[in-house]
Structures are given as structure tokens and as C-alpha cells.
Design a protein around this motif. Structure first.
Motif, PDB file in Angstrom:
ATOM      1  N   ASN A 124       0.857  -1.186   0.000  1.00 13.62           N
ATOM      2  CA  ASN A 124       0.000   0.000   0.000  1.00 13.62           C
ATOM      3  C   ASN A 124       0.894   1.236   0.000  1.00 13.62           C
ATOM      4  N   SER A 144       0.188   5.341   1.742  1.00 12.30           N
ATOM      5  CA  SER A 144      -0.926   4.718   2.478  1.00 12.30           C
ATOM      6  C   SER A 144      -1.727   5.702   3.320  1.00 12.30           C
ATOM      7  N   CYS A 192      -4.039   4.475   6.041  1.00 14.92           N
ATOM      8  CA  CYS A 192      -4.096   3.017   5.850  1.00 14.92           C
ATOM      9  C   CYS A 192      -5.494   2.449   5.591  1.00 14.92           C
ATOM     10  N   SER A 231      -5.409  -0.709   3.613  1.00 17.30           N
ATOM     11  CA  SER A 231      -4.941  -1.831   4.426  1.00 17.30           C
ATOM     12  C   SER A 231      -6.101  -2.502   5.146  1.00 17.30           C
ATOM     13  N   ASN A 252       2.301  -1.006   4.621  1.00 17.54           N
ATOM     14  CA  ASN A 252       1.838   0.370   4.432  1.00 17.54           C
ATOM     15  C   ASN A 252       3.048   1.298   4.424  1.00 17.54           C
TER      16      ASN A 252
END
Length: 304
Positions: A145, A148, A151, A154, A167
Motif C-alpha cells: 500500500n 498509504s 491506511c 490496508s 503500508n
């Protein structure tokens, strides 16, 4: 469009509201003349207004009065206003109170919010379809990712059964919020990494956890000193072959109104020829745009 027509749009878009985040009015896409400065969001029982440029006081007073009248028949009991065109100012609470722990909910996932900030609140709602795509394609995959931020991708990947997620973002504070987002959703972070790297300078470290089966590239259009899409997007794509697994899928995102999908497609053709362009994901109806070429681009590529 006049104020009555705006109220009609709000009422139509407020049917069947629940605790999940929903954009009720999106003027930023340029579809509504004279209202490009305005967005209005429903966040559970909060109505969040954002101004992206200054407006006449008379218009502002009429708008706020209309919205206060409007929420009498909705689930909202708090109104907040961000003046996004003024950096460093606080969000204004126009009505009601804000709780200490705020979050947006999307498909059952919670995202921490900072509504008192006058800038980004930690959640980008227009990326919902991108997150759905990641969830649907993450099962048993190692996910990378990039850019990110907090996140969100994620969370979607892990909800979809990803084996692991890396991330990567320069902002340590954003990654701290990202870690908190995982805990907020009771997601184990044993196989999740939060790495505060400069992506353009850290491919040797990123490569160590590869190869990756699913990669998300969601950079800012322009972030001084770190990334500029017109100059730097190709630097990432040039290095993809170093970190990808067989049959790798890439979700390449671009949110610049001045660059179209072909900009990214051409970069893949030149620097990552083993990838085939598959499709552009649809954008949400809640974010209408007068010119779709200028709106959010979520492009899917697959290694062949």
C-alpha cells in the motif's frame, strides 16, 4: 441553481440515511453552477459542511439558515463547518456538540476522523469503490500500500483476507492514525507493517518484503518536496518489475483534474510492459463531475 434546489438535492440524498458516511452534496465536480465552493457530508448524526472558497456573507447566512432548518427532519444533531480555503483555522461548530472519538463508517469499517482540523480529516470517501476492489481481490495475497496515509486500503485488504500488508508513507503521524484504525476495527496487526519511508528513495527496503501480489499506488497530485505526479509517477512504475509477483494486480490511482487516464496508461506501456490495462473503476454517484476525464481515476492493471 438556487438555494431551494440545493435543499431539494439534500432531501433527496438524505433518504434512508444511517450511521454510514454519505456525501449529500458535491459541488466540487463543477456540475452545479455557483456552488463549486461547497460540499456537505452526513457522518452518522453529524452534518459536515466545507467551503473551498470565500462567499458573500448574505449567501452564507442563507445557506446556514437553510441547513439548520433542513436537519430538523434528519438524524443529524450537530453541524460543523470547515473553511478549507483558510489554512490554520479551526473547524466551526455551528450547532450541537462533537464527541471526542469520531469516526466514519464505510461498509462496516471504521475510520478515525479529525473534524476539528481545517484540512483533511483522515478519510477520503471518494475512494470507496477502490477500497471495495481491494477487498474483493486481496484474499491470500501479499499487499503493498504505497502512499498509504491513514491506511484505509490496508483495512479493506485485511477484511478481504490478505496474508500481509505493507503500508508505506512519509508521514509518521498518518501511519500512527493508520495503526489506530486497525485497532479500532479489532484487526490484528501481526502481519501488517507501517513504514515511514520516502517511497522514491526506499525501493531497496520495500523490495525486501516482496514480491507483492497486489499493489495500490495512491499518491498526492502535488506534495512539495516529496511527490509531483507529472514528474514522479513514472519513477514508481519503472521499478515495479523489481517488486511484483506473477499475476500481480496494480490499482493505480490519480486524482489530478489536469491529467487523464491515458497519462497513467502510457507510463505503464513504456515502463511496465508486462502489465495489461484492465479497466477504470466507476466513481461513486455521490461525486458527480461535469467532466469525467477530470475526476478521480482508479485504474486496474494486471501482470500477464
Amino acid at each position: 441553481m438556487n438555494i431551494k434546489e440545493l435543499k431539494d438535492i439534500l432531501e433527496e440524498n438524505s433518504k434512508n440515511l444511517n450511521e454510514e458516511f454519505k456525501r449529500l452534496f458535491h459541488g466540487r465536480g463543477g456540475l452545479y453552477e455557483n456552488w463549486k465552493f461547497l460540499t456537505i457530508d452526513s457522518i452518522d448524526d453529524i452534518l459536515s459542511i466545507a467551503f473551498y472558497q470565500p462567499i458573500e456573507k448574505e449567501i452564507e447566512d442563507e445557506l446556514i439558515s437553510t441547513i439548520k432548518e433542513f436537519i430538523k427532519n434528519t438524524r443529524h444533531n450537530t453541524i460543523v463547518l470547515q473553511r478549507r480555503y483558510i489554512k490554520g483555522t479551526s473547524t466551526e461548530i455551528l450547532d450541537g456538540d462533537l464527541k471526542d472519538d469520531l469516526y466514519a463508517i464505510e461498509n462496516g469499517i471504521k475510520f478515525k476522523l479529525n473534524l476539528l482540523s481545517n484540512q483533511n480529516n483522515g478519510y477520503f470517501p471518494d475512494m470507496k469503490n477502490g477500497r471495495i476492489f481491494v477487498k474483493e481481490n486481496a484474499k491470500n495475497k501479499k499487499v503493498l500500500n504505497l502512499f498509504s496515509y491513514t491506511c484505509a486500503f490496508s483495512l479493506s485488504a485485511l477484511q478481504g483476507g490478505a496474508l500481509s500488508v505493507s503500508n508505506i508513507d512519509m508521514s509518521k503521524s498518518a501511519l500512527t492514525t493508520g495503526r489506530a484504525n486497525h485497532h479500532l476495527n479489532n484487526i490484528d496487526t501481526y502481519n501488517v507493517k507501517f513504514s515511514p519511508y520516502n517511497i522514491l528513495k526506499s525501493f531497496s527496503r520495500i523490495r525486501r518484503d516482496g514480491p507483492y501480489d497486489l499493489i495500490i499506488i495512491d499518491p498526492p497530485t502535488l506534495q512539495k518536496g516529496s511527490f509531483e505526479a507529472t514528474k514522479d509517477y513514472n519513477k514508481i512504475i519503472k521499478k515495479l518489475e523489481q517488486i511484483v509477483a506473477k499475476d500481480c494486480i496494480v490499482l493505480a490511482c490519480l486524482n489530478s483534474p489536469d491529467l487523464n487516464s491515458q497519462f497513467v496508461i502510457d507510463i505503464f506501456k513504456e515502463f511496465a510492459a508486462s502489465f495489461e490495462y484492465i479497466k477504470r473503476l466507476d466513481n461513486l454517484d455521490e461525486f458527480p463531475c461535469i467532466d469525467e476525464n477530470r475526476s478521480l481515476k482508479n485504474l486496474v492493471f494486471k501482470r500477464i
